[in-house]
Design a protein around this motif. Structure first.
Motif, PDB file in Angstrom:
ATOM      1  N   LEU A  50      -5.825  73.670 -44.062  1.00 56.82           N
ATOM      2  CA  LEU A  50      -4.948  72.746 -43.350  1.00 56.82           C
ATOM      3  C   LEU A  50      -3.844  73.452 -42.597  1.00 56.82           C
ATOM      4  O   LEU A  50      -3.382  74.523 -42.997  1.00 56.82           O
ATOM      5  CB  LEU A  50      -4.309  71.770 -44.348  1.00 56.82           C
ATOM      6  CG  LEU A  50      -5.205  70.660 -44.886  1.00 56.82           C
ATOM      7  CD1 LEU A  50      -4.655  70.158 -46.213  1.00 56.82           C
ATOM      8  CD2 LEU A  50      -5.303  69.528 -43.895  1.00 56.82           C
ATOM      9  N   GLY A  51      -3.406  72.811 -41.527  1.00 57.67           N
ATOM     10  CA  GLY A  51      -2.278  73.310 -40.754  1.00 57.67           C
ATOM     11  C   GLY A  51      -2.154  72.520 -39.476  1.00 57.67           C
ATOM     12  O   GLY A  51      -3.122  71.895 -39.023  1.00 57.67           O
ATOM     13  N   PRO A  52      -0.977  72.512 -38.864  1.00 57.24           N
ATOM     14  CA  PRO A  52      -0.813  71.811 -37.589  1.00 57.24           C
ATOM     15  C   PRO A  52      -1.700  72.436 -36.509  1.00 57.24           C
ATOM     16  O   PRO A  52      -2.211  73.549 -36.672  1.00 57.24           O
ATOM     17  CB  PRO A  52       0.677  72.016 -37.254  1.00 57.24           C
ATOM     18  CG  PRO A  52       1.315  72.520 -38.502  1.00 57.24           C
ATOM     19  CD  PRO A  52       0.241  73.203 -39.287  1.00 57.24           C
ATOM     20  N   ASN A  53      -1.877  71.727 -35.409  1.00 60.20           N
ATOM     21  CA  ASN A  53      -2.575  72.312 -34.267  1.00 60.20           C
ATOM     22  C   ASN A  53      -1.871  73.601 -33.851  1.00 60.20           C
ATOM     23  O   ASN A  53      -0.636  73.643 -33.758  1.00 60.20           O
ATOM     24  CB  ASN A  53      -2.598  71.332 -33.097  1.00 60.20           C
ATOM     25  CG  ASN A  53      -3.546  70.178 -33.329  1.00 60.20           C
ATOM     26  OD1 ASN A  53      -4.552  70.316 -34.016  1.00 60.20           O
ATOM     27  ND2 ASN A  53      -3.227  69.021 -32.769  1.00 60.20           N
ATOM     28  N   GLY A  54      -2.644  74.638 -33.601  1.00 55.37           N
ATOM     29  CA  GLY A  54      -2.054  75.920 -33.212  1.00 55.37           C
ATOM     30  C   GLY A  54      -1.623  76.782 -34.372  1.00 55.37           C
ATOM     31  O   GLY A  54      -1.006  77.829 -34.178  1.00 55.37           O
ATOM     32  N   ALA A  55      -1.978  76.377 -35.611  1.00 56.53           N
ATOM     33  CA  ALA A  55      -1.540  77.130 -36.797  1.00 56.53           C
ATOM     34  C   ALA A  55      -2.328  78.415 -37.005  1.00 56.53           C
ATOM     35  O   ALA A  55      -1.893  79.284 -37.755  1.00 56.53           O
ATOM     36  CB  ALA A  55      -1.644  76.253 -38.044  1.00 56.53           C
ATOM     37  N   GLY A  56      -3.505  78.535 -36.371  1.00 57.47           N
ATOM     38  CA  GLY A  56      -4.331  79.731 -36.552  1.00 57.47           C
ATOM     39  C   GLY A  56      -5.601  79.491 -37.341  1.00 57.47           C
ATOM     40  O   GLY A  56      -6.305  80.442 -37.702  1.00 57.47           O
ATOM     41  N   LYS A  57      -5.944  78.229 -37.600  1.00 52.22           N
ATOM     42  CA  LYS A  57      -7.115  77.912 -38.426  1.00 52.22           C
ATOM     43  C   LYS A  57      -8.414  78.351 -37.735  1.00 52.22           C
ATOM     44  O   LYS A  57      -9.235  79.042 -38.339  1.00 52.22           O
ATOM     45  CB  LYS A  57      -7.163  76.409 -38.715  1.00 52.22           C
ATOM     46  CG  LYS A  57      -5.932  75.849 -39.413  1.00 52.22           C
ATOM     47  CD  LYS A  57      -6.092  74.408 -39.808  1.00 52.22           C
ATOM     48  CE  LYS A  57      -6.371  73.478 -38.644  1.00 52.22           C
ATOM     49  NZ  LYS A  57      -5.271  73.444 -37.650  1.00 52.22           N
ATOM     50  N   SER A  58      -8.607  77.940 -36.487  1.00 50.29           N
ATOM     51  CA  SER A  58      -9.853  78.267 -35.785  1.00 50.29           C
ATOM     52  C   SER A  58      -9.992  79.773 -35.584  1.00 50.29           C
ATOM     53  O   SER A  58     -11.093  80.332 -35.710  1.00 50.29           O
ATOM     54  CB  SER A  58      -9.907  77.542 -34.437  1.00 50.29           C
ATOM     55  OG  SER A  58      -9.974  76.143 -34.622  1.00 50.29           O
ATOM     56  N   THR A  59      -8.880  80.441 -35.281  1.00 48.03           N
ATOM     57  CA  THR A  59      -8.926  81.898 -35.111  1.00 48.03           C
ATOM     58  C   THR A  59      -9.350  82.573 -36.409  1.00 48.03           C
ATOM     59  O   THR A  59     -10.146  83.512 -36.411  1.00 48.03           O
ATOM     60  CB  THR A  59      -7.550  82.419 -34.669  1.00 48.03           C
ATOM     61  OG1 THR A  59      -7.187  81.803 -33.425  1.00 48.03           O
ATOM     62  CG2 THR A  59      -7.567  83.934 -34.488  1.00 48.03           C
ATOM     63  N   THR A  60      -8.847  82.078 -37.538  1.00 50.11           N
ATOM     64  CA  THR A  60      -9.225  82.636 -38.834  1.00 50.11           C
ATOM     65  C   THR A  60     -10.717  82.453 -39.091  1.00 50.11           C
ATOM     66  O   THR A  60     -11.410  83.390 -39.522  1.00 50.11           O
ATOM     67  CB  THR A  60      -8.414  81.968 -39.963  1.00 50.11           C
ATOM     68  OG1 THR A  60      -7.016  82.202 -39.751  1.00 50.11           O
ATOM     69  CG2 THR A  60      -8.818  82.515 -41.324  1.00 50.11           C
ATOM     70  N   LEU A  61     -11.237  81.261 -38.822  1.00 46.17           N
ATOM     71  CA  LEU A  61     -12.657  81.012 -39.039  1.00 46.17           C
ATOM     72  C   LEU A  61     -13.518  81.913 -38.159  1.00 46.17           C
ATOM     73  O   LEU A  61     -14.560  82.424 -38.595  1.00 46.17           O
ATOM     74  CB  LEU A  61     -12.984  79.543 -38.761  1.00 46.17           C
ATOM     75  CG  LEU A  61     -12.349  78.516 -39.703  1.00 46.17           C
ATOM     76  CD1 LEU A  61     -12.782  77.104 -39.316  1.00 46.17           C
ATOM     77  CD2 LEU A  61     -12.712  78.787 -41.155  1.00 46.17           C
ATOM     78  N   ARG A  62     -13.099  82.119 -36.925  1.00 44.03           N
ATOM     79  CA  ARG A  62     -13.858  82.983 -36.018  1.00 44.03           C
ATOM     80  C   ARG A  62     -13.850  84.436 -36.499  1.00 44.03           C
ATOM     81  O   ARG A  62     -14.841  85.155 -36.334  1.00 44.03           O
ATOM     82  CB  ARG A  62     -13.300  82.877 -34.600  1.00 44.03           C
ATOM     83  CG  ARG A  62     -13.551  81.513 -33.952  1.00 44.03           C
ATOM     84  CD  ARG A  62     -12.940  81.430 -32.557  1.00 44.03           C
ATOM     85  NE  ARG A  62     -13.622  82.329 -31.633  1.00 44.03           N
ATOM     86  CZ  ARG A  62     -14.729  82.026 -30.976  1.00 44.03           C
ATOM     87  NH1 ARG A  62     -15.310  80.848 -31.135  1.00 44.03           N
ATOM     88  NH2 ARG A  62     -15.287  82.891 -30.152  1.00 44.03           N
ATOM     89  N   MET A  63     -12.760  84.864 -37.108  1.00 45.85           N
ATOM     90  CA  MET A  63     -12.728  86.223 -37.661  1.00 45.85           C
ATOM     91  C   MET A  63     -13.598  86.337 -38.907  1.00 45.85           C
ATOM     92  O   MET A  63     -14.194  87.384 -39.161  1.00 45.85           O
ATOM     93  CB  MET A  63     -11.281  86.636 -37.957  1.00 45.85           C
ATOM     94  CG  MET A  63     -10.481  86.964 -36.694  1.00 45.85           C
ATOM     95  SD  MET A  63      -8.886  87.764 -37.035  1.00 45.85           S
ATOM     96  CE  MET A  63      -7.924  86.370 -37.634  1.00 45.85           C
ATOM     97  N   ILE A  64     -13.691  85.257 -39.696  1.00 44.97           N
ATOM     98  CA  ILE A  64     -14.531  85.294 -40.891  1.00 44.97           C
ATOM     99  C   ILE A  64     -15.978  85.589 -40.523  1.00 44.97           C
ATOM    100  O   ILE A  64     -16.659  86.378 -41.187  1.00 44.97           O
ATOM    101  CB  ILE A  64     -14.435  83.960 -41.670  1.00 44.97           C
ATOM    102  CG1 ILE A  64     -13.042  83.811 -42.310  1.00 44.97           C
ATOM    103  CG2 ILE A  64     -15.512  83.883 -42.754  1.00 44.97           C
ATOM    104  CD1 ILE A  64     -12.802  82.450 -42.946  1.00 44.97           C
ATOM    105  N   ILE A  65     -16.470  84.973 -39.434  1.00 49.20           N
ATOM    106  CA  ILE A  65     -17.882  85.171 -39.079  1.00 49.20           C
ATOM    107  C   ILE A  65     -18.068  86.228 -37.997  1.00 49.20           C
ATOM    108  O   ILE A  65     -19.169  86.395 -37.473  1.00 49.20           O
ATOM    109  CB  ILE A  65     -18.545  83.846 -38.655  1.00 49.20           C
ATOM    110  CG1 ILE A  65     -17.848  83.233 -37.431  1.00 49.20           C
ATOM    111  CG2 ILE A  65     -18.560  82.870 -39.809  1.00 49.20           C
ATOM    112  CD1 ILE A  65     -18.564  82.001 -36.907  1.00 49.20           C
ATOM    113  N   GLY A  66     -17.015  86.969 -37.674  1.00 50.74           N
ATOM    114  CA  GLY A  66     -17.150  88.127 -36.805  1.00 50.74           C
ATOM    115  C   GLY A  66     -17.138  87.837 -35.319  1.00 50.74           C
ATOM    116  O   GLY A  66     -17.440  88.728 -34.517  1.00 50.74           O
ATOM    117  N   LEU A  67     -16.773  86.625 -34.906  1.00 52.18           N
ATOM    118  CA  LEU A  67     -16.693  86.315 -33.476  1.00 52.18           C
ATOM    119  C   LEU A  67     -15.436  86.907 -32.850  1.00 52.18           C
ATOM    120  O   LEU A  67     -15.424  87.217 -31.662  1.00 52.18           O
ATOM    121  CB  LEU A  67     -16.734  84.804 -33.252  1.00 52.18           C
ATOM    122  CG  LEU A  67     -18.046  84.109 -33.613  1.00 52.18           C
ATOM    123  CD1 LEU A  67     -17.935  82.614 -33.363  1.00 52.18           C
ATOM    124  CD2 LEU A  67     -19.208  84.700 -32.828  1.00 52.18           C
TER     125      LEU A  67
END
Length: 320
Positions: A50-67
């Motif tokens: 969880l986190g507000p929009n722009g918190a870094g959630k999507s960026t974190t997920l993309r780093m998890i799978i190597g994108l």
């Protein structure tokens, strides 16, 4: 079922496979999207991210799978960087953006291409389309799908390799109430099979019906990492609304007891951290006439908003 795979039972008896995030950092020029994040995501639970929009959630997920490549720190899945897995869908299934699909392909064509590139038996395509309720739309072009149908297709793609680890970014967007209920049940089922289920959202109201554990971030930094029940116990504080023609005097009486009191009107008060019964006793003792005495429990959504208030990147003005 993918070749050579068997259905998993409860968590006991299987190797614990987790997502390990250590001091993970991602910068874009002068902007830090993820800032020294350290989190372990465990199997057998639905973990809400969880986190507000722009918190870094999507960026974190993309780093998890190597994108995306981290600027600093590390992230591993089942003990190794996910990018090192040649057949990635066997290990991690991810729904990151349901709209990022070729609109000219059919649903089955899209999944067949993914299956072919990951050496997944073609029979799995029909299985996952049926599982997500898209069997009748298998030969329809994706460009004609609603957002909810694209979300279901994205979930089918995540399930295609029957992976142990599953990531979902805002999976409830565009779903009708029946679809939301179905997704909640699916996530719980996957977790009960011993899988690691990591679900990103900015809606606490959705996660309280879905998640067992919460990871909350703001401006790329960790704010909370705890069970849903612990978050509720720590963050949800009842308040008592009081209406009295003697509000000023009664407020002073309450403050003398060490109670936090806020005036909300000429004759109304909001009392924190004191039970309504005790407020009534004090009013009776000091001969204060009460017109209203009502307990209000702070919702988890309000608690989440309070917790992340300092981390909201785009704050709109009050519309009133």
């Amino acid at each position: 079922m993918a070749r050579g795979r068997t259905r998993r039972g409860p968590v006991s008896g299987i190797v614990v496979r987790v997502i390990e995030i250590q001091e993970l950092t991602k910068r874009y020029g002068g902007k830090t999207a993820v800032d020294g994040l350290t989190v372990t995501v465990r199997p057998g639970h639905v973990t809400g991210f969880l986190g507000p929009n722009g918190a870094g959630k999507s960026t974190t997920l993309r780093m998890i799978i190597g994108l995306n490549r981290p600027t600093g720190g590390s992230v591993t899945v089942q003990g190794r960087p996910h990018a090192s897995n040649p057949r990635g869908l066997w290990y991690v299934g991810a729904l990151l953006d349901a709209s990022e699909v070729h609109g000219g392909r059919s649903a089955s064509g899209h999944l067949r291409a993914l299956a072919r590139s990951n050496d997944i038996p073609r029979a799995r395509v029909a299985e996952v389309l049926a599982q997500v309720g898209l069997a009748d739309a298998a030969n329809r072009r994706i460009g004609g799908f609603s957002l909810g149908m694209k979300q279901r297709l994205g979930i089918a793609a995540a399930l295609l390799g029957d992976p142990q680890v599953l990531l979902f970014d805002e999976p409830f967007n565009g779903l009708d109430p029946e679809g939301v209920r179905w997704v909640r049940g699916l996530f719980r089922q996957l977790a009960a099979e011993g899988r690691t289920v990591f679900v990103s959202s900015h809606l606490m109201s959705e996660m309280q019906h879905t998640a067992d554990h919460l990871v909350v971030i703001g401006r790329g930094r960790l704010i909370a990492d705890e069970s849903l029940s612990d978050f509720a116990a720590r963050s949800v504080r009842p308040t008592v609304s009081v209406a009295t023609p003697d509000a000023v005097r009664f407020a002073e009486i309450l403050r003398e007891q060490g109670v936090r009191v806020q005036s909300t009107g000429v004759q109304t008060l909001e009392v924190a951290d004191l039970a309504a019964a005790r407020v009534g006793e004090l009013a009776f003792t000091h001969r204060v006439q009460l017109h209203e005495l009502t307990t209000h429990a702070t919702s988890l959504e309000e608690a989440f908003m309070d917790l992340t208030a300092d981390s909201v990147e785009y704050l709109a003005g009050d519309p009133r």
